[in-house]
Design a protein around this motif. Sequence first.
Motif, PDB file in Angstrom:
ATOM      1  N   ILE A 188      -5.659  12.458  28.058  1.00 35.62           N
ATOM      2  CA  ILE A 188      -6.722  11.760  28.808  1.00 35.62           C
ATOM      3  C   ILE A 188      -6.209  10.414  29.320  1.00 35.62           C
ATOM      4  N   VAL A 189      -5.536   9.662  28.450  1.00 34.55           N
ATOM      5  CA  VAL A 189      -5.031   8.345  28.876  1.00 34.55           C
ATOM      6  C   VAL A 189      -4.014   8.524  30.005  1.00 34.55           C
ATOM      7  N   ALA A 190      -3.104   9.491  29.857  1.00 33.00           N
ATOM      8  CA  ALA A 190      -2.094   9.720  30.899  1.00 33.00           C
ATOM      9  C   ALA A 190      -2.772  10.088  32.221  1.00 33.00           C
ATOM     10  N   ALA A 191      -3.757  10.985  32.159  1.00 31.93           N
ATOM     11  CA  ALA A 191      -4.426  11.443  33.389  1.00 31.93           C
ATOM     12  C   ALA A 191      -5.127  10.280  34.086  1.00 31.93           C
ATOM     13  N   LYS A 192      -5.833   9.465  33.306  1.00 32.67           N
ATOM     14  CA  LYS A 192      -6.576   8.363  33.927  1.00 32.67           C
ATOM     15  C   LYS A 192      -5.634   7.334  34.550  1.00 32.67           C
ATOM     16  N   ARG A 193      -4.580   6.983  33.812  1.00 33.29           N
ATOM     17  CA  ARG A 193      -3.645   5.977  34.342  1.00 33.29           C
ATOM     18  C   ARG A 193      -2.932   6.504  35.590  1.00 33.29           C
ATOM     19  N   LEU A 194      -2.520   7.760  35.555  1.00 39.94           N
ATOM     20  CA  LEU A 194      -1.812   8.331  36.703  1.00 39.94           C
ATOM     21  C   LEU A 194      -2.729   8.382  37.925  1.00 39.94           C
ATOM     22  N   ARG A 195      -3.971   8.798  37.695  1.00 40.73           N
ATOM     23  CA  ARG A 195      -4.890   8.923  38.835  1.00 40.73           C
ATOM     24  C   ARG A 195      -5.147   7.560  39.472  1.00 40.73           C
ATOM     25  N   LYS A 196      -5.250   6.555  38.606  1.00 40.74           N
ATOM     26  CA  LYS A 196      -5.509   5.198  39.104  1.00 40.74           C
ATOM     27  C   LYS A 196      -4.306   4.661  39.878  1.00 40.74           C
ATOM     28  N   LEU A 247     -13.771  12.544  34.261  1.00 44.23           N
ATOM     29  CA  LEU A 247     -12.374  12.608  34.719  1.00 44.23           C
ATOM     30  C   LEU A 247     -12.307  13.274  36.089  1.00 44.23           C
ATOM     31  N   LYS A 248     -13.123  14.308  36.241  1.00 43.93           N
ATOM     32  CA  LYS A 248     -13.140  15.003  37.544  1.00 43.93           C
ATOM     33  C   LYS A 248     -13.631  14.054  38.625  1.00 43.93           C
ATOM     34  N   ARG A 249     -14.673  13.265  38.289  1.00 40.91           N
ATOM     35  CA  ARG A 249     -15.198  12.299  39.270  1.00 40.91           C
ATOM     36  C   ARG A 249     -14.130  11.284  39.667  1.00 40.91           C
ATOM     37  N   LEU A 250     -13.236  10.969  38.728  1.00 43.85           N
ATOM     38  CA  LEU A 250     -12.165  10.010  39.035  1.00 43.85           C
ATOM     39  C   LEU A 250     -11.087  10.632  39.928  1.00 43.85           C
ATOM     40  N   GLY A 251     -11.135  11.962  40.066  1.00 47.39           N
ATOM     41  CA  GLY A 251     -10.154  12.624  40.929  1.00 47.39           C
ATOM     42  C   GLY A 251      -9.086  13.395  40.175  1.00 47.39           C
ATOM     43  N   VAL A 252      -9.256  13.501  38.838  1.00 48.58           N
ATOM     44  CA  VAL A 252      -8.315  14.321  38.064  1.00 48.58           C
ATOM     45  C   VAL A 252      -8.766  15.774  38.212  1.00 48.58           C
ATOM     46  N   GLU A 253      -7.829  16.675  38.514  1.00 46.46           N
ATOM     47  CA  GLU A 253      -8.186  18.103  38.573  1.00 46.46           C
ATOM     48  C   GLU A 253      -8.181  18.615  37.141  1.00 46.46           C
ATOM     49  N   LEU A 287     -15.516   5.695  24.003  1.00 45.19           N
ATOM     50  CA  LEU A 287     -16.448   6.721  24.461  1.00 45.19           C
ATOM     51  C   LEU A 287     -17.134   6.302  25.766  1.00 45.19           C
ATOM     52  N   PHE A 288     -17.345   4.995  25.959  1.00 46.68           N
ATOM     53  CA  PHE A 288     -17.939   4.505  27.207  1.00 46.68           C
ATOM     54  C   PHE A 288     -16.943   4.699  28.355  1.00 46.68           C
ATOM     55  N   GLU A 289     -15.704   4.322  28.105  1.00 43.05           N
ATOM     56  CA  GLU A 289     -14.631   4.449  29.092  1.00 43.05           C
ATOM     57  C   GLU A 289     -14.434   5.887  29.531  1.00 43.05           C
ATOM     58  N   PHE A 290     -14.613   6.816  28.563  1.00 43.75           N
ATOM     59  CA  PHE A 290     -14.398   8.223  28.846  1.00 43.75           C
ATOM     60  C   PHE A 290     -15.458   8.686  29.815  1.00 43.75           C
TER      61      PHE A 290
END
Length: 384
Positions: free
Chosen positions: A17-25, A68-74, A381-384
């Motif tokens: 999850i952390v990797a996906a969010k950082r990469l997408r950003k 995560l999907k809303r952030l653009g992670v597939e 949990l809020f960040e997620f």
Amino acid sequence: MTQGKTILILGGGIGGIVAAKRLRKGLPQEHRVVLIEREERYAFAPSFLWLMVGLRTRDKIVRSFAKLKRLGVEHIRGEVTRIDPMGREVEVNGKVISGDYLVVALGAAFVPETIPGLVEGGHNLYTLEGAERLSEARLKFRQGRMVILVSALPFKCPAAPYEAAMLLEYDCRKRKLRGSIAIDVFSPEPGPMPVAGPEVSQQVRQMVEGNGIGYHPGHAVERVEPEARRIHFANGSSAEYDLLVYVPPHRVPQVVKEAGLTGESGWVPVDRHTLETRFPGVYALGDVTGIMLTMGKPLPKAGVFAHGEAEVVAANLIHAITGEGELRSFDGHGECFLEVGDGKAGFGEGNFYADPTPQIRLHSPNRALHFGKVAFEKFWLFEF
Ligand SMILES: Cc1cc2nc3c(=O)[nH]c(=O)nc-3n(C[C@H](O)[C@H](O)[C@H](O)COP(=O)(O)OP(=O)(O)OC[C@H]3O[C@@H](n4cnc5c(N)ncnc54)[C@H](O)[C@@H]3O)c2cc1C
């Protein structure tokens, strides 16, 4: 112009999850960030300890992958059944998916069935369902001997069984049952959290024993007799129990083993600073890895390391793909709260890569640190 790259992240736990969010950003939209996870929802494991004593419910600690999907992670929901690290492709739901980079964050698999009688005889503290069942069983348990059993090494979150013992002890006291319930911890370890050094280990042991909990190191379980409610150990001794709580044996996920990613330790060897495996462009992070420290023991498996490693992998991939940002190196720093009951927590922190041994300090328990742990849970949990 850079051609769009695809990063496949295998596993949607803490590291994935952390990797996906950082990469997408950090990556422009032409690059794909794909997260593959078999579970429909994510459950925050550190909170299982509170759930086990009725201080949390499932809905408070479980989140869907929708954000995560809303952030653009597939997000692909499915079981990874094959990994080809040379070709950088994986098989999910019968389909082959190719990437330019792979990030293997599949965690550790639990194999309680490898110890005869364990599943039938006890409650698995390390799964959401197991912690829920334990919470129900605890309410019916009014007298006898409660045993917390570490069934094999290594196991994730080295503090968790000790926190569990102290929280259960506090729960018995709150319910005015302490006089009729004995609590013991059995572990194959030589002492609690041995990688953190003898001083920290002794401090934790004193906290546990100070609460009247029996501590029995050097006990590796061989089998459990559920009918007789007896645990048999490799050293020839045995122990009776009335309520058994266990940390299950951990193994590298089978699909990772079959991919040829594992090394001598049985886990995935990586460069300890970049997390790259021996396959170029293939990274592994978190519980699935086996990182040997100078002292000859492995880096403990913990969310704090999965998190820190994921940040490093993401930063370095962003740099490799866009030329932007700085190259980073994982430095082995980690910290964790240690719940001790009575609304208090301790806090351990330090550098696990320090030579020749990790330099770890444990701050004495107090109420503020407990609220620190609660705040961290809420933030995550809020960040997620
Ligand atoms: C009770 C408890 C308390 C804890 N407390 C703490 C704490 O206070 N501090 C701390 O730092 N750590 C703590 N931990 C440890 C922490 O939760 C783990 O170390 C961390 O989750 C590891 O992250 P990871 O990404 O490597 O693996 P995980 O978070 O386990 O994620 C792996 C993911 O991969 C998925 N997966 C596996 N195989 C497949 C497959 N074939 N196909 C698709 N998906 C798959 C799994 O479903 C899972 O979601 C605790 C753990 C437990 C159980």
